[in-house]
Design a protein around this motif. Structure first.
Motif, short mmCIF file in Angstrom:
data_model
loop_
_atom_site.label_atom_id
_atom_site.label_comp_id
_atom_site.label_asym_id
_atom_site.label_seq_id
_atom_site.Cartn_x
_atom_site.Cartn_y
_atom_site.Cartn_z
N ASP A 117 0.90 -1.26 0.10
CA ASP A 117 -0.05 0.15 -0.07
C ASP A 117 0.88 1.23 -0.06
O ASP A 117 1.68 1.43 0.97
N ILE A 118 0.94 2.19 -1.04
CA ILE A 118 1.88 2.99 -1.12
C ILE A 118 1.41 4.39 -0.17
O ILE A 118 2.18 5.22 -0.31
N THR A 119 0.41 4.28 0.63
CA THR A 119 0.14 5.28 1.62
C THR A 119 1.11 4.99 2.68
O THR A 119 1.22 5.87 3.68
N SER A 120 1.62 3.70 2.82
CA SER A 120 2.48 3.46 3.85
C SER A 120 4.23 3.64 3.34
O SER A 120 4.43 2.90 2.20
N VAL A 121 4.78 4.35 4.09
CA VAL A 121 6.36 4.69 3.54
C VAL A 121 6.97 3.37 3.68
O VAL A 121 7.73 3.07 2.58
N ALA A 122 6.82 2.59 4.70
CA ALA A 122 7.35 1.36 4.81
C ALA A 122 7.01 0.34 3.49
O ALA A 122 8.05 -0.44 3.22
N ASP A 123 5.67 0.28 3.02
CA ASP A 123 5.52 -0.42 2.03
C ASP A 123 6.29 0.13 0.61
O ASP A 123 6.63 -0.58 -0.41
N CYS A 124 6.45 1.45 0.56
CA CYS A 124 7.07 2.18 -0.48
C CYS A 124 8.51 1.64 -0.36
O CYS A 124 8.99 1.16 -1.40
N VAL A 125 9.29 1.47 0.40
CA VAL A 125 10.65 1.16 0.71
C VAL A 125 10.59 -0.40 0.36
O VAL A 125 11.77 -0.73 -0.36
N ARG A 126 9.86 -1.04 0.92
CA ARG A 126 9.90 -2.43 0.72
C ARG A 126 9.57 -2.77 -0.74
O ARG A 126 10.34 -3.90 -1.57
N ILE A 127 8.84 -2.28 -1.48
CA ILE A 127 8.39 -2.21 -2.98
C ILE A 127 9.74 -1.99 -3.69
O ILE A 127 10.17 -2.88 -4.73
N THR A 128 10.28 -1.02 -3.40
CA THR A 128 11.56 -0.32 -4.01
C THR A 128 12.64 -1.27 -4.05
O THR A 128 13.44 -1.58 -4.84
N ASP A 129 12.88 -1.76 -2.61
CA ASP A 129 13.99 -2.81 -2.28
C ASP A 129 13.70 -3.81 -2.99
O ASP A 129 14.67 -4.59 -3.39
N THR A 130 12.61 -4.51 -2.94
CA THR A 130 12.35 -5.73 -3.83
C THR A 130 12.87 -5.55 -5.09
O THR A 130 13.26 -6.56 -5.58
N ALA A 131 12.35 -4.49 -5.92
CA ALA A 131 12.74 -4.41 -7.35
C ALA A 131 14.30 -4.52 -7.49
O ALA A 131 14.93 -4.96 -8.29
N ILE A 132 14.93 -3.59 -6.62
CA ILE A 132 16.49 -3.72 -6.72
C ILE A 132 17.00 -4.97 -6.23
O ILE A 132 17.94 -5.39 -6.93
N GLU A 133 16.55 -5.75 -5.43
CA GLU A 133 17.09 -7.11 -5.02
C GLU A 133 16.92 -8.11 -6.32
O GLU A 133 17.76 -8.82 -6.47
N LYS A 134 15.68 -8.01 -6.71
CA LYS A 134 15.62 -9.15 -7.60
C LYS A 134 16.13 -8.80 -9.15
O LYS A 134 16.46 -9.77 -9.68
N PHE A 135 16.22 -7.22 -9.40
CA PHE A 135 16.73 -7.07 -10.74
C PHE A 135 17.98 -5.99 -10.71
O PHE A 135 18.55 -5.81 -11.75
N GLY A 136 18.20 -5.36 -9.52
CA GLY A 136 19.65 -4.65 -9.45
C GLY A 136 19.20 -3.33 -9.77
O GLY A 136 20.05 -2.16 -9.32
N ARG A 137 18.25 -2.75 -10.32
CA ARG A 137 17.89 -1.46 -10.77
C ARG A 137 16.46 -1.45 -11.09
O ARG A 137 15.69 -2.27 -11.17
N ILE A 138 16.00 0.05 -11.24
CA ILE A 138 14.59 0.43 -11.68
C ILE A 138 14.78 1.28 -13.10
O ILE A 138 15.39 2.37 -12.65
N ASP A 139 14.44 1.04 -14.10
CA ASP A 139 14.85 2.03 -15.24
C ASP A 139 13.42 2.82 -15.36
O ASP A 139 13.45 4.12 -15.75
N ILE A 140 12.21 2.24 -15.15
CA ILE A 140 11.07 2.97 -15.38
C ILE A 140 10.23 2.92 -14.38
O ILE A 140 9.87 1.57 -13.63
N LEU A 141 9.49 3.80 -13.76
CA LEU A 141 8.42 3.87 -12.86
C LEU A 141 7.14 4.31 -13.27
O LEU A 141 7.04 5.46 -13.95
N VAL A 142 6.12 3.73 -13.04
CA VAL A 142 4.67 4.16 -13.65
C VAL A 142 3.77 4.12 -12.47
O VAL A 142 3.71 2.77 -11.96
N ASN A 143 3.52 5.14 -12.33
CA ASN A 143 2.44 5.46 -10.88
C ASN A 143 0.97 5.48 -11.55
O ASN A 143 0.69 6.31 -12.09
N ILE A 144 0.16 4.30 -10.92
CA ILE A 144 -1.11 4.15 -11.62
C ILE A 144 -1.96 4.23 -10.52
O ILE A 144 -3.19 4.50 -10.66
N ALA A 145 -1.69 3.81 -9.00
CA ALA A 145 -2.75 3.99 -8.07
C ALA A 145 -3.43 5.49 -8.01
O ALA A 145 -2.50 6.24 -8.38
#
Length: 264
Positions: free
Chosen positions: A63-91
């Motif tokens: 839930d992006i209203t939670s800062v902790a979740d924003c951090v976890r979502i971002t960290d998961t992407a970095i852990e799995k793929f090493g980087r984020i090239d594109i962010l699309v905010n749809i919520a």
């Protein structure tokens, strides 16, 4: 030519309509994806479709209203793929069909707050986490899904329009700040989209007016220059454009897409 070859795309608030179409189009164009939403059933279904196209895809419930979740979502992407090239905010948080005149609102305007919490604050705090990682690599593309309501005035749309107008201005400020890091930040302002959400809104209108969904769609279609309402797949192509090298010279812009329903 694939427009997103080997790019890593994070879609926040990914759902069954526009989110699914953006995810599949990016995958078809060569991207691997991370899909995030508050519920896991839909994003798991979309992820299966992405993998069937031969691309990697991870899902994160958050839930992006939670800062902790924003951090976890971002960290998961970095852990799995090493980087984020594109962010699309749809919520997003709608206010339909509970739009009210100012004099009908709660005295403390508390009925406005859910829209601002999701559409403005949550979207920007999700963006902040990803932007920090993009700055490290001095590269990235951020696409905000905004709305026609930010510019097409509608009675009682204080919360939704106000929160999205705020996001529009913040998008432009962010584009100025991140330009030196080779990061593009833009927004797409969709009009009526034929998809799951449109069915709900048109069904409500039909019930109120004693008509059918098809008749309500025909009314709006007649107001557009092109005479039709575009499906979510066509809007997804615009997101792809903004997320691709085709838009290298584009940043801080609000691209209105609405089949000529209004002109900006």
């Amino acid at each position: 030519m694939e427009l997103a070859t080997d790019q890593i795309a994070l879609l926040s608030g990914c759902g069954a309509g526009l989110g699914r179409d953006v995810a599949l189009l990016l995958a078809q164009e060569g991207a691997d994806l991370v899909l995030s939403a508050r519920k896991g059933d839909v994003i798991e279904e979309i992820a299966a479709e992405v993998r069937a196209l031969g691309r990697r895809c991870e899902t994160v419930i958050g839930d992006i209203t939670s800062v902790a979740d924003c951090v976890r979502i971002t960290d998961t992407a970095i852990e799995k793929f090493g980087r984020i090239d594109i962010l699309v905010n749809i919520a997003y948080q709608p206010d339909w069909p509970k739009r009210m005149k100012l004099t009908e609102c709660e005295p403390d305007l508390s009925n406005w707050r859910p829209c601002f919490e999701v559409n403005t604050f949550a979207t920007m705090q999700m963006t902040r986490q990803v932007a920090l990682r993009m700055i490290e690599r001095r590269s990235g593309r951020i696409v905000m899904i905004n709305t026609m309501t930010a510019d097409k005035v509608q009675p009682g749309a204080y919360a939704y329009a106000g929160s999205k107008i705020a996001l529009q201005r913040m998008t432009r400020i962010l584009a100025m700040e991140l330009g030196e890091y080779n990061i593009r930040v833009n927004s797409m302002h969709p009009g009526w989209m034929v998809g799951p959400q449109n069915v709900k809104v048109m069904a409500q209108r039909a019930e109120q007016n004693g008509t059918t969904i098809e008749e309500e769609r025909a009314k709006v279609s007649a107001e557009t220059a092109l005479g039709y309402l575009a499906p979510t797949e066509e809007y997804a192509r615009v997101v792809l454009f903004l997320a691709s090298p085709l838009a290298d010279a584009v940043t801080g812009q609000s691209l209105h897409v609405n089949a000529g329903h209004y002109f900006y």
